[in-house]
Design a protein around this motif. Structure first.
Motif, short mmCIF file in Angstrom:
data_model
loop_
_atom_site.label_atom_id
_atom_site.label_comp_id
_atom_site.label_asym_id
_atom_site.label_seq_id
_atom_site.Cartn_x
_atom_site.Cartn_y
_atom_site.Cartn_z
N THR A 1 2.05 -3.48 0.86
CA THR A 1 2.52 -3.05 -0.45
C THR A 1 3.78 -2.20 -0.26
O THR A 1 3.78 -1.26 0.53
N THR B 1 5.89 -3.08 -5.90
CA THR B 1 5.49 -2.43 -7.14
C THR B 1 6.20 -1.09 -7.23
O THR B 1 6.89 -0.67 -6.29
N THR C 1 -2.46 5.64 -14.86
CA THR C 1 -2.45 4.53 -13.89
C THR C 1 -1.96 4.89 -12.49
O THR C 1 -2.38 4.27 -11.51
N THR D 1 -4.58 5.58 -9.68
CA THR D 1 -5.26 4.38 -9.19
C THR D 1 -4.40 3.64 -8.17
O THR D 1 -4.90 3.16 -7.14
N VAL D 2 -3.10 3.54 -8.44
CA VAL D 2 -2.19 2.88 -7.50
C VAL D 2 -2.18 3.63 -6.17
O VAL D 2 -2.28 3.02 -5.10
N MET E 1 -5.48 3.04 -4.30
CA MET E 1 -5.58 1.72 -3.69
C MET E 1 -4.86 1.68 -2.35
O MET E 1 -5.36 1.13 -1.37
N PHE F 1 -2.98 -5.56 -3.05
CA PHE F 1 -2.59 -5.86 -4.42
C PHE F 1 -2.59 -7.37 -4.66
O PHE F 1 -2.37 -7.82 -5.77
N LYS G 1 -8.13 -3.83 -7.91
CA LYS G 1 -6.90 -4.45 -8.39
C LYS G 1 -6.09 -3.42 -9.15
O LYS G 1 -6.63 -2.41 -9.63
N ALA G 2 -4.80 -3.66 -9.26
CA ALA G 2 -3.90 -2.72 -9.92
C ALA G 2 -4.24 -2.61 -11.41
O ALA G 2 -4.68 -3.59 -12.02
N VAL H 1 0.76 -2.46 -14.70
CA VAL H 1 1.54 -2.00 -13.55
C VAL H 1 2.41 -3.16 -13.06
O VAL H 1 1.91 -4.24 -12.75
N GLN I 1 4.43 -5.58 -10.77
CA GLN I 1 4.31 -5.99 -9.38
C GLN I 1 4.81 -7.42 -9.20
O GLN I 1 4.79 -8.22 -10.14
#
Length: 581
Positions: A195, A392, A414, A417-418, A421, A428, A564-565, A569, A571
């Motif tokens: 990522t 992303t 959000t 969460t990113v 992850m 992703f 998952k994103a 978001v 990407q």
């Protein structure tokens, strides 16, 4: 270069210096002319290799039979093959690896990510390339360097410093070199995916205090500042790249293993080295600020034109920095595809030019200060497939305190969460992973711990220990469980004997239904449930033990990691061709 010019002392084409070694099947760089050859053939020597040095690749020498001093002469064309001596069978020719596969091996880094890729590409050219690399101290801000058995986090920083021929004409020629383009590249532990997280330069952050090493060996602490643009984490107040690393760690919770810095010249020299990069435009672009003028459609760009492309923002999207980030991601994806193409990988001339350009364009941290280390990193990154490299951007919203919108702030809904992850090595993209039988059995066992009946929350008896979380976490979690979830038979038992990276819940077999209820309340995974034994609480009753580890994010915050994103978001993956709009 024509054949008549080969071997001359001057003006030797670098591509002509790569020679296939028939013993190993690998290309080697020969920097000095071969020794003069005698006009009289000497005696043949027995060699352990099945191939004679100097023989064409793929031709196998006749085996040396016992008692013979030298190999037998080659048989004449059309003559029957010589029978092996009794008791000795002919050797099977060693299968040579194809040139293409060998190219993939020694240019593994070029498949990875722009500067990293370029630096790893020509690693056999060690002595010369080492002299190209500039390094600075990481000032203790990083983990100390990537490891081959762990996930990798590399911070890539592009500065707006106008060094180099012709670059003073771009914008502020007196810029101290801010963090204009910053990407946190995370490569999964199993190397199946990666990522690339872009960090907007106009994001409002807190820049922490930064201890930096001075040229005389002394240290200097540069005071931090709150509520400032992210790009000021470099250059401003003499901040070094390590200050940007610390800022990213504070922002995301992710500590970089290494960092790399490049200026305007990097884009120009790298794109020129690979013979240009193909980009796509969904409309005509005529940007006076970046000096980019291109018509709708596909174009192959390099040098000044490539730099103009990645600097363009007023003519794409909404005309701001976030639109420029999208454009840069499209460019990097295109460059990735070009780097991975056979046109680049199997062309020694391009590879040498790429290695030269990459190492000259880089400033790296002191843990990554040689071509050997860059090669090792490049080979790790070279295992990636571009379809599993996701670009992303840190989720942001307009700064609510501004009437004229100029900066952005984190999207609290959000962004966490990113970050989570990436910290937890979650891809992703959908990646099919190969698991061993033992791993499958272990996963099945962990999943089984969550299946079965659950007791009522009022029947759950648990003591809480702080095993690495922030001070006061055990009490905060206790109050949440009692006041919000009805887990009244709970108590704060203080600090654990040792710190844990992950939160765990230990329980006796007859407490499994209680454990499943608490796991459902807190979002604990089967791996965090540890069958064992109970302990006695302050009332003399058997109780489970919840130990809060370093992964504890706050009272009531689920331990479940997103797979998952979040919706919305932005990407994209590096294998897809996208046209700038």
């Amino acid at each position: 270069m024509d054949a008549q010019g080969r071997g001359r002392a001057g003006d030797i084409d670098p591509a002509d210096q790569w020679v296939l070694n028939p013993h190993t099947g690998e290309y080697e760089l020969r920097l000095t002319p071969s020794a003069p050859q005698s006009g009289i053939p000497g005696p043949r020597r027995s060699a352990p290799s099945p191939n004679r040095a100097g023989a064409p690749a793929g031709r196998t020498a006749t085996p040396v039979a016992p008692g013979r001093a030298v190999p037998p002469p080659r048989r004449r064309r059309g003559a029957p093959p010589e029978e092996p001596l009794p008791g000795r069978r002919g050797r099977r020719p060693v299968k040579q690896k194809s040139k293409a596969k060998k190219a993939l091996l020694w240019t593994g880094g070029t498949m990875a990510f722009v500067l990293v890729a370029a630096a790893g590409g020509g690693y056999l050219y060690i002595r010369h390339l080492n002299g190209n690399i500039t390094s600075v101290s990481d000032d203790g801000a990083s983990t100390g360097g990537f490891q081959t058995d762990k996930a990798i986090n590399i911070l890539l920083i592009g500065t707006d410093k106008r060094t180099g021929a012709g670059n003073e004409s771009y914008g502020d020629k007196n810029s101290v070199g801010h963090a204009d383009t910053t990407i946190l590249l995370h490569v999964s532990k199993d190397r199946t995916n990666a990522t690339a997280l872009s960090i907007p330069r106009d994001l409002i952050v807190d820049v922490p205090d930064c201890e930096t090493k001075q040229e005389d060996g002394s240290t200097k602490v540069i005071p931090g500042t709150d509520d400032v643009r992210f790009n000021t984490s470099l250059g401003q107040d003499e901040r070094t790249p390590s200050c940007t690393v610390r800022t990213v760690t504070e922002l995301t919770g992710i500590q970089a293993d290494n960092f790399m810095v490049a200026d305007f010249n990097a884009v120009k020299t790298l794109t020129t080295a690979v013979g240009g990069v193909e980009i796509c435009l969904a409309k005509d672009i005529d940007d006076e600020d970046s000096k980019l003028k291109l018509s709708k459609g596909t174009h192959t760009i390099s040098g000044e034109q490539a730099l103009a492309f990645v600097r363009t923002r007023h003519s794409v999207g909404f005309g701001g920095d976030l639109s420029r980030i999208t454009l840069q991601q499209q460019f990097l994806s295109a460059l990735m595809r070009k780097l991975k193409s056979n046109d680049t990988l199997t062309n020694p001339t391009k590879m040498i030019k790429l290695a030269e350009a990459g190492t000259k364009a880089l400033t790296v941290d002191s843990n990554l200060d040689s071509i050997g280390k860059l090669k090792d990193l490049g080979l790790e990154l070279g295992k990636l497939n571009v379809k599993n490299l996701t670009f992303t951007t840190v989720p942001v919203v307009d700064n609510p305190t501004e009437k004229v919108k100029a900066t952005v702030v984190l999207n609290d809904a959000t962004a966490p969460t990113v970050f989570d992850m990436i910290k937890n090595d979650v891809s992703f993209t959908e990646v099919k992973k190969k698991a061993s039988a033992s791993k499958n059995a272990e996963a099945a066992e962990e999943a089984a711990r969550l299946k079965g009946t659950k007791s009522a929350a009022s029947e759950v008896r648990v003591r809480i220990l702080n095993g690495g979380a922030a001070a006061g976490s055990a009490q905060a979690e206790l109050e949440y469980l009692q006041n919000e979830e009805g887990v009244l038979k709970s108590e704060n038992a203080g600090n654990a004997d040792a710190a844990l990276s992950k939160t765990t819940l230990e329980y006796a077999p007859d407490q499994a239904d209680q454990a499943r209820r608490l796991a459902a309340v807190l979002g604990l995974s089967g791996a965090q449930l540890k069958p064992g034994k109970s302990v006695t609480n302050s009332q003399g009753l058997p109780t489970m033990t919840l130990t809060l580890g370093k992964d504890f994010k706050g009272a009531g915050v689920s331990f479940t990691t997103a797979t998952k994103a979040p919706e919305g978001v932005q990407q994209s993956t590096a294998d897809k061709v996208e046209c700038a709009k």
